[in-house]
Design a protein around this motif. Structure first.
Motif, short mmCIF file in Angstrom:
data_model
loop_
_atom_site.label_atom_id
_atom_site.label_comp_id
_atom_site.label_asym_id
_atom_site.label_seq_id
_atom_site.Cartn_x
_atom_site.Cartn_y
_atom_site.Cartn_z
N TRP A 243 49.97 -2.19 60.44
CA TRP A 243 49.40 -0.91 60.86
C TRP A 243 50.26 0.21 60.29
CZ3 TRP A 243 44.72 -1.42 62.72
CH2 TRP A 243 44.37 -2.57 63.44
N GLU B 213 37.66 0.51 56.42
CA GLU B 213 38.90 0.81 57.14
C GLU B 213 38.87 0.18 58.52
OE1 GLU B 213 40.01 5.31 55.44
OE2 GLU B 213 39.85 4.95 57.59
N ILE C 224 34.62 0.71 67.86
CA ILE C 224 33.64 1.73 67.47
C ILE C 224 33.36 1.52 65.99
CG2 ILE C 224 33.24 4.21 67.21
CD1 ILE C 224 35.65 4.49 69.30
N PHE D 69 28.86 0.37 69.24
CA PHE D 69 30.08 0.06 69.99
C PHE D 69 30.00 -1.42 70.34
CE2 PHE D 69 32.19 -0.65 74.02
CZ PHE D 69 33.37 0.05 73.91
N ARG E 111 41.01 0.89 61.96
CA ARG E 111 41.99 1.79 62.57
C ARG E 111 42.25 1.40 64.02
NH1 ARG E 111 43.37 6.66 60.26
NH2 ARG E 111 42.64 6.85 58.10
N CYS F 237 22.90 3.21 67.53
CA CYS F 237 22.60 2.85 68.93
C CYS F 237 22.59 4.07 69.85
CB CYS F 237 23.66 1.87 69.44
SG CYS F 237 23.61 0.27 68.62
N PHE F 238 23.13 5.20 69.40
CA PHE F 238 23.29 6.37 70.28
C PHE F 238 22.10 7.32 70.11
CE2 PHE F 238 27.44 4.51 69.76
CZ PHE F 238 27.91 4.49 71.06
N SER G 218 46.41 4.99 63.13
CA SER G 218 46.99 3.76 62.58
C SER G 218 45.95 3.03 61.76
CB SER G 218 47.49 2.84 63.69
OG SER G 218 48.63 3.37 64.29
N LEU G 219 46.26 2.81 60.49
CA LEU G 219 45.34 2.18 59.55
C LEU G 219 45.87 0.79 59.17
CD1 LEU G 219 42.88 2.49 57.56
CD2 LEU G 219 44.54 3.41 55.92
N GLY H 181 29.59 9.59 58.50
CA GLY H 181 30.37 9.89 59.70
C GLY H 181 29.63 9.55 60.99
N ASP H 182 28.40 9.07 60.89
CA ASP H 182 27.63 8.74 62.10
C ASP H 182 28.29 7.58 62.85
OD1 ASP H 182 25.75 10.64 61.37
OD2 ASP H 182 24.37 9.18 60.48
N VAL H 183 28.39 7.73 64.16
CA VAL H 183 28.82 6.61 64.99
C VAL H 183 27.61 5.70 65.17
CG1 VAL H 183 29.70 5.90 67.23
CG2 VAL H 183 30.62 7.95 66.14
N GLN I 205 31.77 3.24 62.73
CA GLN I 205 31.34 4.54 62.21
C GLN I 205 30.94 4.36 60.75
OE1 GLN I 205 34.51 7.46 61.82
NE2 GLN I 205 33.07 9.15 62.12
N LEU J 52 23.77 8.49 74.87
CA LEU J 52 23.89 7.18 75.54
C LEU J 52 23.38 6.12 74.58
CD1 LEU J 52 24.51 5.83 78.34
CD2 LEU J 52 22.09 6.21 78.91
N ASP J 53 24.00 4.96 74.58
CA ASP J 53 23.59 3.93 73.60
C ASP J 53 22.43 3.09 74.13
OD1 ASP J 53 24.75 2.08 75.33
OD2 ASP J 53 25.71 0.98 73.72
N LEU K 45 38.71 1.35 65.56
CA LEU K 45 37.66 2.13 64.87
C LEU K 45 37.46 1.52 63.49
CD1 LEU K 45 35.83 4.68 64.53
CD2 LEU K 45 37.86 5.89 63.72
#
Lengths: 129, 129
Positions: B114, A72, A18, A30, A74, A104-105, B107-108, A25-27, A20, B75-76, A83
């Protein structure tokens, strides 16, 4: 243990990812990574995915210039989803989607239908030469 | 065309789902839905996933009380990934992860390792009786 070995790769050697946007904070999107893609992402500080359709590494933005700086990386509690917190480069606001949209969403469910909610920021024909 | 038919279900009849907290923008978890799960999610306005390990519908929070109110279903661009905007109920701040943490993505990656970054907000033993 090598950090890459701690990832639970699926039966195709892939893990879902994912992306982001760090600031909003927008996704954004994917995608998938294999081991090499994740290693390169960490090394470069830029998102490198594995394109399942093309069967090869996909350095996001390699054609469009819409690179992603990675702040980052994750891993989830089951070690099987990644992520990324990214800055989407190449346009303001960032364009992550191949349709020329920010995210894309862009399809939203409403009363039994999918409704397009986000504008096309740039003609895809001018993004991919 | 029925909106459920527009989703590109994978060869197992599933679609990956990202759950994002509406208020904070935090990505809480990643799961899967089959057709019935997505339909029920839309009907109930609460997240219903498909548990691959248990092979059945999983009404999130059915055991823990940590239900998710669904504000948006997106939906993407490839019609093969769902994004939910949710409110995570049952605790303040919300606990989406079975480990008792806010988010599953605790976990980063840092310097080849990690590192756990989020506190356990509630003992999992007291969440699942």
């Amino acid at each position: 243990m090598n950090w890459l070995d701690e990832v639970s790769w699926d039966d195709k050697g892939l893990v879902p990812v994912i992306a982001q946007e760090a600031a909003s904070g927008d996704v954004l999107m994917f995608a998938w990574m294999n081991r090499e893609a994740l290693q390169k992402t960490a090394e470069l500080g830029q998102a490198v995915y594995f394109s399942r359709s093309r069967g090869r590494l996909w350095h996001k933005g390699e054609e469009s210039g819409h690179l992603q700086t990675v702040h980052e990386i994750r891993l989830d509690c089951d070690n099987d989803v990644i992520l990324l917190k990214v800055t989407q480069l190449g346009h303001e606001p960032g364009i992550a989607c191949h349709t020329g949209r920010h995210s894309c969403f862009f399809s939203l469910y409403k009363d039994g239908q999918w409704v397009v909610t986000e504008p096309v920021l740039k003609d895809p024909g001018s993004i991919y030469k």
